[in-house]
Design a protein around this motif. Structure first.
Motif, PDB file in Angstrom:
ATOM      1  N   PHE A 274       0.503   4.064  -2.311  1.00 10.27           N
ATOM      2  CA  PHE A 274      -0.399   3.344  -1.419  1.00 10.27           C
ATOM      3  C   PHE A 274      -1.553   4.254  -1.025  1.00 10.27           C
ATOM      4  CE2 PHE A 274       3.812   1.553  -0.838  1.00 10.27           C
ATOM      5  CZ  PHE A 274       3.566   0.191  -0.944  1.00 10.27           C
ATOM      6  N   VAL A 275      -2.769   3.730  -1.112  1.00 11.48           N
ATOM      7  CA  VAL A 275      -3.959   4.456  -0.703  1.00 11.48           C
ATOM      8  C   VAL A 275      -4.611   3.658   0.422  1.00 11.48           C
ATOM      9  CG1 VAL A 275      -6.193   5.391  -1.424  1.00 11.48           C
ATOM     10  CG2 VAL A 275      -4.273   5.363  -3.044  1.00 11.48           C
ATOM     11  N   TYR A 276      -4.800   4.323   1.556  1.00 11.02           N
ATOM     12  CA  TYR A 276      -5.445   3.707   2.715  1.00 11.02           C
ATOM     13  C   TYR A 276      -6.918   4.086   2.700  1.00 11.02           C
ATOM     14  CZ  TYR A 276      -0.717   2.913   4.445  1.00 11.02           C
ATOM     15  OH  TYR A 276       0.590   2.491   4.580  1.00 11.02           O
ATOM     16  N   LEU A 277      -7.783   3.075   2.658  1.00  9.71           N
ATOM     17  CA  LEU A 277      -9.227   3.295   2.613  1.00  9.71           C
ATOM     18  C   LEU A 277      -9.845   2.793   3.919  1.00  9.71           C
ATOM     19  CD1 LEU A 277      -9.676   1.768  -0.945  1.00  9.71           C
ATOM     20  CD2 LEU A 277      -9.624   4.191  -0.410  1.00  9.71           C
ATOM     21  N   ASN A 278     -10.754   3.582   4.493  1.00 11.62           N
ATOM     22  CA  ASN A 278     -11.409   3.144   5.721  1.00 11.62           C
ATOM     23  C   ASN A 278     -12.428   2.056   5.430  1.00 11.62           C
ATOM     24  OD1 ASN A 278     -13.708   4.434   4.759  1.00 11.62           O
ATOM     25  ND2 ASN A 278     -13.536   6.181   6.142  1.00 11.62           N
ATOM     26  N   LYS A 279     -13.129   1.614   6.456  1.00  8.89           N
ATOM     27  CA  LYS A 279     -14.097   0.511   6.317  1.00  8.89           C
ATOM     28  C   LYS A 279     -15.211   0.837   5.329  1.00  8.89           C
ATOM     29  CE  LYS A 279     -13.183  -1.048  10.970  1.00  8.89           C
ATOM     30  NZ  LYS A 279     -13.653  -1.183  12.341  1.00  8.89           N
ATOM     31  N   GLY A 280     -15.500   2.109   5.147  1.00 11.48           N
ATOM     32  CA  GLY A 280     -16.531   2.535   4.209  1.00 11.48           C
ATOM     33  C   GLY A 280     -16.023   2.727   2.785  1.00 11.48           C
ATOM     34  N   GLY A 281     -14.729   2.482   2.548  1.00  8.40           N
ATOM     35  CA  GLY A 281     -14.164   2.609   1.212  1.00  8.40           C
ATOM     36  C   GLY A 281     -13.694   4.009   0.868  1.00  8.40           C
ATOM     37  N   LYS A 282     -13.667   4.908   1.861  1.00  9.00           N
ATOM     38  CA  LYS A 282     -13.232   6.295   1.615  1.00  9.00           C
ATOM     39  C   LYS A 282     -11.725   6.391   1.820  1.00  9.00           C
ATOM     40  CE  LYS A 282     -13.679  11.000   3.222  1.00  9.00           C
ATOM     41  NZ  LYS A 282     -13.963  11.812   4.386  1.00  9.00           N
ATOM     42  N   ALA A 283     -11.035   7.029   0.858  1.00 12.09           N
ATOM     43  CA  ALA A 283      -9.589   7.242   0.972  1.00 12.09           C
ATOM     44  C   ALA A 283      -9.328   8.233   2.092  1.00 12.09           C
ATOM     45  CB  ALA A 283      -9.022   7.757  -0.343  1.00 12.09           C
ATOM     46  N   ILE A 284      -8.513   7.808   3.078  1.00  8.16           N
ATOM     47  CA  ILE A 284      -8.225   8.689   4.205  1.00  8.16           C
ATOM     48  C   ILE A 284      -6.758   9.101   4.256  1.00  8.16           C
ATOM     49  CG2 ILE A 284     -10.157   7.894   5.602  1.00  8.16           C
ATOM     50  CD1 ILE A 284      -8.114   6.174   7.160  1.00  8.16           C
ATOM     51  N   ALA A 285      -5.904   8.402   3.502  1.00  6.80           N
ATOM     52  CA  ALA A 285      -4.482   8.755   3.487  1.00  6.80           C
ATOM     53  C   ALA A 285      -3.805   8.097   2.291  1.00  6.80           C
ATOM     54  CB  ALA A 285      -3.802   8.309   4.776  1.00  6.80           C
ATOM     55  N   GLN A 286      -2.669   8.686   1.899  1.00  5.26           N
ATOM     56  CA  GLN A 286      -1.867   8.128   0.816  1.00  5.26           C
ATOM     57  C   GLN A 286      -0.397   8.268   1.169  1.00  5.26           C
ATOM     58  OE1 GLN A 286      -2.930   9.229  -3.209  1.00  5.26           O
ATOM     59  NE2 GLN A 286      -4.961   9.891  -2.570  1.00  5.26           N
ATOM     60  N   THR A 287       0.380   7.293   0.739  1.00  6.55           N
ATOM     61  CA  THR A 287       1.833   7.393   0.844  1.00  6.55           C
ATOM     62  C   THR A 287       2.404   7.021  -0.509  1.00  6.55           C
ATOM     63  OG1 THR A 287       2.056   5.126   1.667  1.00  6.55           O
ATOM     64  CG2 THR A 287       1.932   6.873   3.316  1.00  6.55           C
TER      65      THR A 287
ATOM     66  N   VAL B 203      -7.386  -6.562   7.136  1.00  9.29           N
ATOM     67  CA  VAL B 203      -7.273  -5.531   6.100  1.00  9.29           C
ATOM     68  C   VAL B 203      -7.314  -6.189   4.726  1.00  9.29           C
ATOM     69  CG1 VAL B 203      -5.764  -3.733   5.138  1.00  9.29           C
ATOM     70  CG2 VAL B 203      -5.857  -4.076   7.609  1.00  9.29           C
ATOM     71  N   ASN B 204      -8.032  -5.559   3.793  1.00  9.70           N
ATOM     72  CA  ASN B 204      -7.987  -5.978   2.392  1.00  9.70           C
ATOM     73  C   ASN B 204      -6.698  -5.457   1.780  1.00  9.70           C
ATOM     74  OD1 ASN B 204     -10.749  -6.984   2.238  1.00  9.70           O
ATOM     75  ND2 ASN B 204     -11.383  -4.849   2.296  1.00  9.70           N
ATOM     76  N   PHE B 205      -6.046  -6.282   0.959  1.00  8.62           N
ATOM     77  CA  PHE B 205      -4.868  -5.836   0.213  1.00  8.62           C
ATOM     78  C   PHE B 205      -5.207  -5.920  -1.266  1.00  8.62           C
ATOM     79  CE2 PHE B 205      -3.083  -6.907   4.282  1.00  8.62           C
ATOM     80  CZ  PHE B 205      -2.135  -5.925   4.481  1.00  8.62           C
ATOM     81  N   VAL B 206      -5.202  -4.758  -1.913  1.00  9.19           N
ATOM     82  CA  VAL B 206      -5.540  -4.647  -3.333  1.00  9.19           C
ATOM     83  C   VAL B 206      -4.297  -4.173  -4.063  1.00  9.19           C
ATOM     84  CG1 VAL B 206      -6.957  -3.424  -5.031  1.00  9.19           C
ATOM     85  CG2 VAL B 206      -7.953  -4.107  -2.828  1.00  9.19           C
TER      86      VAL B 206
ATOM     87  N   THR C  16      -8.911  -1.054   3.763  1.00  4.23           N
ATOM     88  CA  THR C  16      -8.175  -1.536   2.592  1.00  4.23           C
ATOM     89  C   THR C  16      -6.888  -0.756   2.392  1.00  4.23           C
ATOM     90  OG1 THR C  16     -10.239  -2.174   1.502  1.00  4.23           O
ATOM     91  CG2 THR C  16      -8.328  -1.844   0.069  1.00  4.23           C
ATOM     92  N   LEU C  17      -5.844  -1.481   2.011  1.00  2.00           N
ATOM     93  CA  LEU C  17      -4.606  -0.865   1.540  1.00  2.00           C
ATOM     94  C   LEU C  17      -4.493  -1.199   0.063  1.00  2.00           C
ATOM     95  CD1 LEU C  17      -1.951   0.646   1.883  1.00  2.00           C
ATOM     96  CD2 LEU C  17      -0.896  -1.528   2.542  1.00  2.00           C
ATOM     97  N   THR C  18      -4.556  -0.166  -0.768  1.00  2.34           N
ATOM     98  CA  THR C  18      -4.436  -0.344  -2.211  1.00  2.34           C
ATOM     99  C   THR C  18      -3.037   0.073  -2.628  1.00  2.34           C
ATOM    100  OG1 THR C  18      -6.781   0.125  -2.514  1.00  2.34           O
ATOM    101  CG2 THR C  18      -5.373   0.317  -4.459  1.00  2.34           C
ATOM    102  N   GLU C  19      -2.363  -0.807  -3.355  1.00  2.00           N
ATOM    103  CA  GLU C  19      -1.022  -0.497  -3.861  1.00  2.00           C
ATOM    104  C   GLU C  19      -1.066  -0.380  -5.378  1.00  2.00           C
ATOM    105  OE1 GLU C  19       3.538  -2.283  -4.146  1.00  2.00           O
ATOM    106  OE2 GLU C  19       2.010  -3.441  -3.091  1.00  2.00           O
ATOM    107  N   PHE C  20      -0.653   0.766  -5.884  1.00  2.00           N
ATOM    108  CA  PHE C  20      -0.458   0.953  -7.317  1.00  2.00           C
ATOM    109  C   PHE C  20       1.007   0.619  -7.582  1.00  2.00           C
ATOM    110  CE2 PHE C  20      -4.135   3.515  -6.410  1.00  2.00           C
ATOM    111  CZ  PHE C  20      -4.954   3.311  -7.507  1.00  2.00           C
TER     112      PHE C  20
ATOM    113  N   THR D  25     -14.606  -6.065  -4.401  1.00  2.00           N
ATOM    114  CA  THR D  25     -14.850  -6.824  -3.169  1.00  2.00           C
ATOM    115  C   THR D  25     -14.378  -6.025  -1.961  1.00  2.00           C
ATOM    116  OG1 THR D  25     -14.576  -8.898  -4.370  1.00  2.00           O
ATOM    117  CG2 THR D  25     -14.384  -8.997  -1.971  1.00  2.00           C
ATOM    118  N   ALA D  26     -13.190  -5.450  -2.079  1.00  2.00           N
ATOM    119  CA  ALA D  26     -12.619  -4.689  -0.966  1.00  2.00           C
ATOM    120  C   ALA D  26     -13.506  -3.502  -0.586  1.00  2.00           C
ATOM    121  CB  ALA D  26     -11.216  -4.212  -1.321  1.00  2.00           C
ATOM    122  N   LEU D  27     -14.066  -2.834  -1.568  1.00  2.00           N
ATOM    123  CA  LEU D  27     -14.886  -1.664  -1.292  1.00  2.00           C
ATOM    124  C   LEU D  27     -16.240  -2.029  -0.680  1.00  2.00           C
ATOM    125  CD1 LEU D  27     -14.135   0.457  -4.489  1.00  2.00           C
ATOM    126  CD2 LEU D  27     -13.237   0.798  -2.165  1.00  2.00           C
TER     127      LEU D  27
END
Length: 183
Positions: free
Chosen positions: A116-129, A89-92, A59-63, A51-53
């Motif tokens: 944490f993976v930060y994904l832009n509106k298009g679902g592309k990973a643009i940064a990680q922490t 923001v979507n939180f996954v 989106t902020l994805t947390e592993f 859904t987030a993608l």
């Protein structure tokens, strides 16, 4: 003698009522805190990654893992952040102990958690922490993510729990479930 007996009964009743009221307050206080900030509760409330993608929001994805002390320590602040940014923001949340997320774990090269993976509106990973992040850093990154600008803390690293793919059956309990896989 009857006055002393009556006074003792009244005192005992007051003590019993106070104990019941305090117990109820403690029980409900812990229930509220646990339900709103536990990793399991947050994971249940998170948006499915599919859904987030697809929904056009960043989106902020947390592993994470339930045994991860850094993940647990951040849970209350992440809950606050979700309340503040949930409309924008979507939180996954993806549990690294669930093999279902292995493709995502490999894609984003998760080797420490929280990750944490930060994904832009298009679902592309643009940064990680990686690791425990202060609330202010996550908020600064989310504000930049929403504004579609460069994230100020795109590659920050905090305290992590090691995570290695593989069985945890014979893992040392001090390793927080992580096990070194030898080849």
């Amino acid at each position: 003698m009857t006055q002393v007996t009556t006074d003792n009964r009244i005192r005992n009743i007051i003590i019993a009522l106070a104990a019941v009221i305090l117990s109820a307050a403690l029980f409900f206080g812990l229930q509220t805190q646990t339900n709103s900030t536990s990793l399991e509760a947050q994971a249940e409330q998170s948006i499915p990654i599919e859904t987030a993608l697809a929904n056009g929001k960043p989106t902020l994805t947390e592993f994470y893992a339930n045994w991860c002390t850094s993940c647990q320590a951040m849970a209350p602040e992440i809950a606050e952040i979700k309340k503040q940014y949930g409309n924008s923001v979507n939180f996954v949340m993806l549990n690294v102990d669930n093999n279902k997320w292995l493709p995502e774990i490999l894609r984003y090269r998760v080797d420490g958690i929280p990750h944490f993976v930060y994904l832009n509106k298009g679902g592309k990973a643009i940064a990680q922490t990686i690791g425990e992040q202060p609330k202010s850093i996550i908020e600064a990154n989310l504000n930049a993510l929403i504004a579609d600008s460069t994230l100020p803390y795109a590659s920050s690293t905090g305290q992590t729990s090691n995570f290695n793919l593989g069985s945890t059956e014979n893992a040392d309990p001090r390793s927080h479930g992580a096990q070194v896989v030898s080849e």
